[in-house]
Design a protein around this motif. Structure first.
Motif, PDB file in Angstrom:
ATOM      1  N   VAL A  69     -14.966   8.803 -18.262  1.00  0.00           N
ATOM      2  CA  VAL A  69     -15.192   8.252 -16.931  1.00  0.00           C
ATOM      3  C   VAL A  69     -13.822   8.120 -16.277  1.00  0.00           C
ATOM      4  O   VAL A  69     -12.929   7.472 -16.830  1.00  0.00           O
ATOM      5  N   HIS A  70     -13.661   8.759 -15.144  1.00  0.00           N
ATOM      6  CA  HIS A  70     -12.357   8.765 -14.469  1.00  0.00           C
ATOM      7  C   HIS A  70     -12.433   8.169 -13.073  1.00  0.00           C
ATOM      8  O   HIS A  70     -13.482   8.162 -12.449  1.00  0.00           O
ATOM      9  N   GLU A  71     -11.296   7.760 -12.627  1.00  0.00           N
ATOM     10  CA  GLU A  71     -11.163   7.310 -11.253  1.00  0.00           C
ATOM     11  C   GLU A  71      -9.993   8.056 -10.626  1.00  0.00           C
ATOM     12  O   GLU A  71      -8.948   8.244 -11.255  1.00  0.00           O
ATOM     13  N   LYS A  80      -3.809  10.143  -7.904  1.00  0.00           N
ATOM     14  CA  LYS A  80      -3.708  10.048  -9.357  1.00  0.00           C
ATOM     15  C   LYS A  80      -5.072   9.850  -9.976  1.00  0.00           C
ATOM     16  O   LYS A  80      -5.966   9.284  -9.379  1.00  0.00           O
ATOM     17  N   MET A  81      -5.197  10.304 -11.211  1.00  0.00           N
ATOM     18  CA  MET A  81      -6.455  10.214 -11.914  1.00  0.00           C
ATOM     19  C   MET A  81      -6.228   9.422 -13.188  1.00  0.00           C
ATOM     20  O   MET A  81      -5.229   9.589 -13.851  1.00  0.00           O
ATOM     21  N   ARG A  82      -7.158   8.522 -13.483  1.00  0.00           N
ATOM     22  CA  ARG A  82      -7.011   7.791 -14.743  1.00  0.00           C
ATOM     23  C   ARG A  82      -8.376   7.568 -15.378  1.00  0.00           C
ATOM     24  O   ARG A  82      -9.396   7.508 -14.690  1.00  0.00           O
ATOM     25  N   PHE A 102     -14.599   8.212  -8.172  1.00  0.00           N
ATOM     26  CA  PHE A 102     -15.052   8.183  -9.563  1.00  0.00           C
ATOM     27  C   PHE A 102     -15.665   9.537  -9.924  1.00  0.00           C
ATOM     28  O   PHE A 102     -16.276  10.185  -9.095  1.00  0.00           O
ATOM     29  N   HIS A 103     -15.497   9.908 -11.165  1.00  0.00           N
ATOM     30  CA  HIS A 103     -16.151  11.128 -11.646  1.00  0.00           C
ATOM     31  C   HIS A 103     -16.241  11.108 -13.160  1.00  0.00           C
ATOM     32  O   HIS A 103     -15.565  10.326 -13.814  1.00  0.00           O
ATOM     33  N   ILE A 104     -17.093  11.957 -13.684  1.00  0.00           N
ATOM     34  CA  ILE A 104     -17.117  12.179 -15.127  1.00  0.00           C
ATOM     35  C   ILE A 104     -16.236  13.394 -15.357  1.00  0.00           C
ATOM     36  O   ILE A 104     -16.514  14.475 -14.846  1.00  0.00           O
ATOM     37  N   MET A 105     -15.164  13.188 -16.092  1.00  0.00           N
ATOM     38  CA  MET A 105     -14.235  14.284 -16.354  1.00  0.00           C
ATOM     39  C   MET A 105     -14.720  15.028 -17.586  1.00  0.00           C
ATOM     40  O   MET A 105     -14.891  14.421 -18.645  1.00  0.00           O
ATOM     41  N   LEU A 106     -14.954  16.302 -17.418  1.00  0.00           N
ATOM     42  CA  LEU A 106     -15.364  17.138 -18.552  1.00  0.00           C
ATOM     43  C   LEU A 106     -14.145  17.961 -18.961  1.00  0.00           C
ATOM     44  O   LEU A 106     -13.661  18.777 -18.185  1.00  0.00           O
TER      45      LEU A 106
HETATM   46 CU   LIG Z   1     -10.594  13.181 -13.930  1.00  0.00          CU
END
Ligand SMILES: [Cu+2]
Length: 160
Positions: A69-71, A80-82, A102-106
C-alpha cells in the motif's frame, strides 16, 4: 436491507465468509496501469468503501512478487512515494486510490500487464476488532498516458 446488493459488490471470497460481523467493503472502478515489456512495477487503483471502520493492511497479487500500500504526495516540491503500514477506511466513507495519491504498488512483476488484462488483487482489510478479511478484486489493465511525463517540445526546444 440491501445486504444482497452490498454482497454482490464485494468480491466473491468476502461474500462467502459466514461471519456477518466482518466489515463489508465495496470496491469500485478497480484498474491497473498496463505496463510495457520489462517494466517491473505498476500501480493498482480503485475506490474503497467500508461499512464499518477498518484499515487496509496488505495486498497481494499473483502477477507481482510484492504488493504494498503506497502513498504518493508532494514533499518539498518533489513527488515522493512511500509504503504505508496501513490505510484507514473510515466507516461509510469512500477512499480513493488514484494516480498521484494512494495506490497498491505491484512490484517484481512476473510478466507484462497488457491493456485489457484482468489482474486479480487480494486486499487484506482489518476491522476495529482486529479481525482480518480478504477482499478479492478483479482489476482491469488500462494503458494510460502519463501526463506528468509528457513534455511539449517545440522545434526550438532542443537548443543548448
Ligand atoms: Cu508506489
Amino acid at each position: 436491507m440491501n445486504r444482497s446488493l452490498i454482497a454482490a459488490c464485494v468480491a466473491a471470497s468476502a461474500a462467502l465468509l459466514s461471519n456477518p460481523a466482518l466489515a463489508q467493503v465495496t470496491v469500485k472502478d478497480a484498474w491497473v496501469r498496463a505496463t510495457v515489456a520489462q517494466q517491473k512495477a505498476t500501480g493498482a487503483f480503485m475506490q474503497l468503501q467500508s461499512a464499518q471502520e477498518a484499515r487496509l493492511v496488505a495486498a497481494q497479487s499473483p502477477v507481482a512478487g510484492v504488493a504494498e500500500v503506497h502513498e504518493m504526495a508532494m514533499d518539498g516540491g518533489v513527488m515522493k512515494m512511500r509504503a504505508l503500514p496501513s490505510l484507514a477506511l473510515p466507516a461509510g466513507k469512500a477512499v480513493e486510490l488514484k494516480p498521484g495519491g494512494f495506490h497498491i504498488m505491484l512490484m517484481d512483476l512476473k510478466g507484462q500487464v497488457k491493456d485489457g488484462d484482468t489482474v486479480p488483487v487480494t486486499l487484506v482489510v482489518e476491522g476495529k476488532d482486529g479481525k482480518r478479511q480478504n477482499v478479492e478484486v478483479k482489476a482491469v489493465a488500462r494503458a494510460m498516458a502519463q501526463p506528468a511525463m509528457k513534455h511539449e517540445h517545440g522545434h526550438g526546444a532542443h537548443k543548448h
